[in-house]
Design a protein around this motif. Structure first.
Motif, PDB file in Angstrom:
ATOM      1  N   TYR A  28      -3.291   1.196  14.684  1.00 38.80           N
ATOM      2  CA  TYR A  28      -4.839   1.073  14.639  1.00 38.80           C
ATOM      3  C   TYR A  28      -5.227  -0.092  14.867  1.00 38.80           C
ATOM      4  N   PHE A  36       0.837  -1.316  -0.033  1.00 39.32           N
ATOM      5  CA  PHE A  36       0.018  -0.044  -0.010  1.00 39.32           C
ATOM      6  C   PHE A  36       0.761   1.319  -0.021  1.00 39.32           C
ATOM      7  N   SER A  37       0.536   2.200  -0.784  1.00 39.55           N
ATOM      8  CA  SER A  37       1.223   3.393  -0.519  1.00 39.55           C
ATOM      9  C   SER A  37       0.689   4.279   0.492  1.00 39.55           C
ATOM     10  N   ASP A  38      -0.096   3.974   1.155  1.00 41.40           N
ATOM     11  CA  ASP A  38      -0.580   4.935   2.348  1.00 41.40           C
ATOM     12  C   ASP A  38       0.751   4.656   3.282  1.00 41.40           C
ATOM     13  N   ARG A  39       1.282   5.971   4.132  1.00 40.21           N
ATOM     14  CA  ARG A  39       2.225   5.812   4.985  1.00 40.21           C
ATOM     15  C   ARG A  39       1.734   6.423   6.221  1.00 40.21           C
ATOM     16  N   PRO A  40       1.969   5.741   7.230  1.00 42.21           N
ATOM     17  CA  PRO A  40       1.388   6.204   8.576  1.00 42.21           C
ATOM     18  C   PRO A  40       2.195   7.426   8.842  1.00 42.21           C
ATOM     19  N   ARG A  66      -7.933   0.704   3.474  1.00 42.56           N
ATOM     20  CA  ARG A  66      -7.948  -0.083   2.165  1.00 42.56           C
ATOM     21  C   ARG A  66      -7.511  -1.621   2.341  1.00 42.56           C
ATOM     22  N   SER A 126      -4.342  -1.864   4.634  1.00 39.92           N
ATOM     23  CA  SER A 126      -3.424  -0.811   5.096  1.00 39.92           C
ATOM     24  C   SER A 126      -3.230  -0.699   6.498  1.00 39.92           C
ATOM     25  N   PHE A 127      -2.170   0.171   6.960  1.00 40.57           N
ATOM     26  CA  PHE A 127      -2.077   0.444   8.118  1.00 40.57           C
ATOM     27  C   PHE A 127      -3.171   0.807   9.085  1.00 40.57           C
TER      28      PHE A 127
END
Lengths: 309, 830
Positions: B751, A30-34, B811, B806-807
């Motif tokens: 999370y 995933f491209s999402d970064r915390p 997603r 996702s974190f």
């Protein structure tokens, strides 16, 4: 989502491993970064003191941010959750804590948020059981601690802080309990001693960056902030001396960090950690936050805004 | 989405299994090899015996003319004594031939035995059509239990046909094939010979992996060797090797079975409703029969491939003693670093495994022998995901092993078969996981001992009685520390990769569970029906060192209790019409709690046995001499299943409760073409539903391993020295609990998911096509080389194996399974 390109040799190697281990062939990335702040977020919840006994007052604060920087005095609602989670719950708090029925509100005054740790916190979330109830004491976390959930709603976000609650040692011989009580010091919030940029081996103030520049940032804390504490080892029925681990979370509104988090485990005597921040390609103001946590629930945070030329 | 270049790279990924061999010279052993895949000549220790005789229809025209005749038949028998094929050796005319064949197909025999074990057989049988003057002929003559030959029957006229007793097959015309089996087939069970199983594509020649393609078996999750049978939990199915229970059928990764294919004669899966001889499981039964050791010379086999190396040697030692030893050891974990970056092993867990089998057979007499067997297996897996963040470091260290030694005494005569198998062994399982600072360790070491004994005896003309004893004791030392949520249990709601809860505990305990179960069963043949009635007397002794958690240095207070029960089992097999057999079976089953579930901290010392009821109805149609169609409907109900407490503050030493119950029901289809002239195939399809709930819940939820549709089609054809094979598998995805939101845990900076209805979603369906081709190269002097290419997932279909998030759970993505993998291997037999 993308898949990182890999070499043919690595493919062959991974295929070997995949056959042998039966591991999945392709895991999405995933491209999402915390570490990227792209909207309203709650980054930290802090209690002062970091550890308190039931019935004592604590001052609560939070780090609430958005892309424009730290949100000061956001509309917020605080409350203690009074619903203990199931013994085999993976999450930090009971799912009931997301509803209102289990929440005991904490007044939000002009002087800050001051709450009183529920007097029954050690029976709700700790090892105490009513006399003659024959109930199972709750298990501590890996540092031996028990926590009272504190819920914060702010900027349409919800977060749970876990307030370390001072409870008696359970299931230990009397002499151990006495020794533990004498040796144990309530956890204190750590402090961020410095935030610097590291050029070669030289540390300097982090005040600016150029577009696309990669900056090595260093967070330091005092040696005393990684506190020592007695830990009851139920396997050997002894008290052992342990030291807190320290974690640092990195956040930015633009650019990127190599690492979302870094830190030192309890066996590592170093009192700093590094991360590399890659400045964005566009000029402008960038907001960065650094949250330092010790393994017993203590929190410190700092923020900086820099201009990217 | 997978990028095109990466996908192309995956498509070109080819793993070559190469075999290097060395030889110990042995001449002309190919034909008699017991381990090289070639049929072996074995000693016939018991003739097949006619149990049920059916008179032939006397051709009217012939009778009117007063003509008599004899038809010489070849009758092929299965290992259970059923007639599988009838052909005419010497014809007496089409009408006599047809009548004789029709009658002979309805015969039933007490099976032949090879090396004192029931085996398929082929006999010559002469059917005499005679006419006698008797005014009161017997319309349904009883066959002689030991019929005397009638080479020259007197042609006494009779209004009804009165066939002569069968000719006992002289040794020189009796052929016993190498696919011998040792145990009686269970009602509803599916047995596959090693010769068939090793041809199945996608198994790399591993005979026991064929079980995963049999009806009633769900497709296992990738990276596991779990067996989910008729909707039962993986740990509820028992695996027996020569009647001795072992903890698993496959090594931990599911890559290989725990015993070498060369040790196996056949494997049988009984998904449920099995007989009184077996128990201790709520699920199915997998029975593995070991191969006999060839008597006619030494055989050596050494091989190595990318995954592991193997060595085998078998030889007769004296006239009455022969021995074999097999060993296998993997080295993939050492091989991968040679061709990849250093951290590959840290990122991808590379298992290490090994196993060995040793067997010595002593012939004590013509119908009596003793096998001494030792076998063992180990698995090791290490994986560390390093991180500069101490809260993100993850490591897994897994060790498991088992060893068994047993002696198997077999004695048979014309009227009885006795088997006694005492055994002992040890099992060790050590799991150490660390998620950040949260540990989860579980060590279980168990000393295992037991006895399996049975005596099957003919009683009268139409009945058999089997009396048995099945005992298993397990003394365990359990040490556990860490999160209660690891290892996970069926019914836990979580997502792939989710960290465990960080509440930790510790416990050490000793447990002893002894199950002694005498059993008795009777087979009664009444006309075309055979009824089997049995009862298993279950005696469970459950002991533990602690009934409450350890508090400081307080002394242990243990517990001990005895549970007694009678579990009836019944089956009826009725030949409804020519070629149509209907079988109904059912029974009650029990299962003791796992040693770690008896923990006063992590479990409940007061746990009792769990219970199940199985019922099945099967219809089997023999379409051709070698083709059968079998449809089985089944239903299972489960009760007293241990589940996690639903209370936030449970009573002391009651973390688990026995409030779980479940049910599964469905039907399965098996169309099977037996191995004939180099061709075999089967199509299996199972439709089922499996559900669980807590007692008191209004509704059932889907079982974590519920798979409504499972299809497997397998075909293999031998042309000259080539053998081609195809396997197609399709199945529903496993249920998953959807994530509908998330909350932020500010202490741990992570999370946590908020879940929707349990198991309300499902992974996408799976399908995969595998292909295999092999060729045999005769090398002379009894040696042969077999080279094969086994291609998995020929179409490179992206099968979804798991959901991943996702974190912040905003997603969802899919972890896909393996791409096309081509495995090339070679094998030398000499």
């Amino acid at each position: 989502m993308h898949t990182t390109p890999i070499s043919r040799a690595t493919v062959a190697a991974l295929a070997l491993a995949a056959i042998a281990a039966g591991v999945p062939g392709c895991e999405p990335s995933f491209s999402d970064r915390p570490s990227l702040v792209s909207g309203p977020k709650i980054l930290a919840v802090r209690s002062e003191p970091a550890e308190a006994a039931p019935g004592t007052a604590v001052v609560l604060s939070a780090l609430v941010v958005d892309t424009q920087g730290t949100v000061t005095a956001p509309p917020s609602a605080w409350g203690f959750c009074r619903a203990p989670k199931l013994v085999a719950e993976n999450a930090a708090v009971s799912p009931d804590c997301t509803g209102e029925a289990a929440i005991a509100p904490i007044a939000n005054t002009l002087g800050g948020v001051t709450g009183t740790v529920p007097p029954d916190a050690c029976s709700l979330f700790g090892p105490e059981t009513a006399s003659g109830s024959n109930l199972r004491p709750r298990d501590p976390d890996p540092t031996g601690g028990f926590y009272t959930p504190v819920r914060l709603r702010a900027n349409e976000q919800m977060a749970f802080g876990l307030l370390r609650t001072r409870c008696d040692l359970a299931n230990a011989p009397g002499d151990i309990v006495t020794a533990f009580a004498q040796a144990y010091q309530a956890n204190k919030n750590p402090r961020i001693a410095s935030l610097t940029r590291v050029d070669d081996v030289k540390e300097a103030a982090f005040a600016s960056a150029t577009r696309g520049e990669s900056v090595r940032l260093r967070i330091r804390w005092a040696d005393a902030d990684a506190e020592h504490y007695p830990f009851y080892d139920a396997t050997t029925v002894t008290l052992i001396d342990r030291r807190e681990s320290i974690r640092v979370s990195f956040y930015t509104t633009a650019g990127s960090f190599d690492l979302d988090r870094s830190g030192r485990d309890e066996a590592d005597p170093n009192t700093f950690t590094d991360d590399v921040w890659h400045a964005p390609g566009d000029a402008g103001t960038v907001h960065l936050w650094f949250v330092l946590r010790d393994s017993r629930g203590g929190v410190a945070f700092t923020t900086t805004s820099i201009t990217v030329d | 989405m997978r990028s095109r270049s990466a996908k192309a790279a995956w498509l070109t990924a080819c793993v070559t299994l190469f075999a290097c061999t060395c030889s110990i010279h042995a001449v002309a052993q190919e034909k008699s090899s017991d381990v090289g895949g070639a049929p072996a000549k074995r000693r016939l220790t018991k003739m097949p015996k006619l149990e049920r005789f059916v008179p032939a229809e006397y051709p009217k025209a012939r009778r009117d003319k007063g003509e008599t005749a004899s038809v010489l038949l070849t009758i092929e028998l299965s290992a259970t004594g059923e007639v599988t094929k009838v052909t005419v050796q010497a014809s007496a005319g089409a009408d006599f031939d047809e009548a004789a064949i029709a009658a002979a197909k309805q015969f039933h025999f007490e099976p032949a035995e090879v090396d004192n074990k029931p085996a398929p057989a082929k006999i010559t049988y002469r059917y005499d059509f005679t006419l006698t003057p008797s005014p009161s002929p017997s319309p349904n003559p009883s066959p002689s239990p030991n019929p005397s030959p009638s080479p020259n029957p007197s042609p006494s006229p009779s209004p009804n046909p009165s066939p002569s007793p069968p000719l006992p097959p002289p040794p020189d015309v009796t052929t016993v094939e190498a696919r011998s089996t040792t145990s009686r087939k269970e009602t509803g069970g599916v047995r596959v010979s090693a010769d068939e199983a090793r041809r199945v594509p996608g198994t790399q020649g591993d005979v026991l992996k064929v079980v995963q393609n049999l009806p009633g078996v769900s497709r296992p999750p990738l990276a596991s060797g779990q067996l989910v049978v008729w909707g039962s939990a993986p740990n509820d199915t028992r695996v027996l090797i020569d009647g001795v229970e072992v903890p698993a059928l496959y090594h931990g990764s599911g890559l290989r079975s725990v015993v070498s294919s060369d040790f196996v004669s056949s494997v049988e899966l009984s998904p449920g409703a099995f007989g009184a001889e077996y128990g201790r499981g709520l699920g199915g039964l997998v029975r593995v029969d070991s191969r006999n050791i060839a008597k006619d010379g030494p055989h050596t086999f050494v091989a190595a491939d990318t995954l592991d190396a193997a060595v085998m040697h078998a030889r007769p030692i004296t006239e009455d003693v022969r021995a074999s030893v097999l060993a296998r050891y993997s080295y993939l974990d050492a091989l991968v670093p040679l061709v990849s970056s250093r951290d590959t092993g840290a990122t991808f867990p590379i298992p290490r495994y090994g196993d060995f089998q040793a067997k010595t057979t002593f012939d004590l007499g013509p119908r009596e022998s003793v096998d001494l067997v030792g076998l063992g297996s180990f698995d090791a897996l290490d994986r560390t995901v390093s991180s500069p963040d101490p809260g993100s470091v993850r490591s897994v260290q897994s060790r498991s092993s088992f060893e068994r030694v047993y002696a198997r005494w077999v004695s048979s005569s014309q009227s009885q078969t006795s088997i006694v198998t005492p055994f002992a062994g040890y099992e060790d399982s050590r799991q150490a996981l660390h998620f950040g600072g949260t540990p989860a360790t579980l060590d279980v070491g168990s000393a295992v001992y037991g006895l399996r004994a049975s005596r099957r005896e003919k009683v009268g003309e139409r009945a058999h009685v089997t009396v048995g004893m099945d005992a298993l004791g397990r003394a365990s030392n359990v040490s556990r520390q860490g999160s209660l949520t690891l290892p996970p249990r069926e019914g836990d709601v979580s997502v792939f990769g989710q960290p465990p809860g960080d509440d930790v505990a510790t416990d050490r305990e000793k447990t002893h569970v002894l199950n002694v179960a005498p059993d008795v069963a009777t087979d009664i043949a009444i006309g075309p029906a055979t009824f089997t009635l049995g009862v298993r007397m279950e005696n469970y002794l459950i002991e533990g060192s602690r009934q409450t958690p350890k508090v400081g240095l307080t002394p242990e207070i243990g517990f001990s209790r005895l549970e007694l029960a009678f579990d009836p089992r019944a089956a009826a097999r009725i030949r409804v019409a020519d070629g149509l057999v209907v079988t109904a079976a059912g029974g009650f089953y029990r299962q003791a709690p796992a040693p770690e579930d008896l923990s006063a901290v992590f479990g409940t010392p007061a746990l009792s046995v769990s219970k199940a009821t199985h019922a099945s109805l099967a219809e089997e149609v023999r379409v051709t001499e070698t083709t059968t169609v079998e449809v089985t409907e089944f239903v299972k109900s489960l009760s007293d299943l241990p589940v996690r407490t639903q209370l936030p503050s449970p009573i002391l030493a009651r973390v688990l409760t026995q409030n779980g119950e479940g049910r599964s029901f469905g039907a399965q289809l098996l169309v099977r073409q037996e191995l004939t002239r180099g061709f075999f195939a089967w199509l299996s399809y199972t439709i089922s539903r499996s559900e669980r709930r807590i007692v008191g819940d209004d509704r059932y939820r889907l079982f974590d391993y519920d798979q409504p549709h499972v299809l497997a089609a397998v075909a293999s054809y031998e042309v000259g020295r080539f053998t081609f094979g195809l396997r197609f598998r399709a199945s529903s995805g496993y249920p998953r609990t959807p994530v509908v939101a998330s909350t932020y845990d500010a202490k741990n900076d992570r999370y946590d998911p908020v879940f929707g209805a349990q198991n309300a979603a499902r992974l996408p369906a799976f399908y995969q096509l595998d292909a295999k081709i092999d060729r045999v190269f005769p090398l002379g002097l009894g040696r042969k080389l077999t080279v094969y290419l086994d291609v998995e997932n020929v179409t490179a279909h992206d099968n979804a194996e798991e959901y991943v998030y996702s974190f912040d759970y905003a997603r969802r993505g899919i972890i896909t399974g393996l791409p096309t993998i081509a495995v090339v291997g070679a094998r030398l037999d000499f």
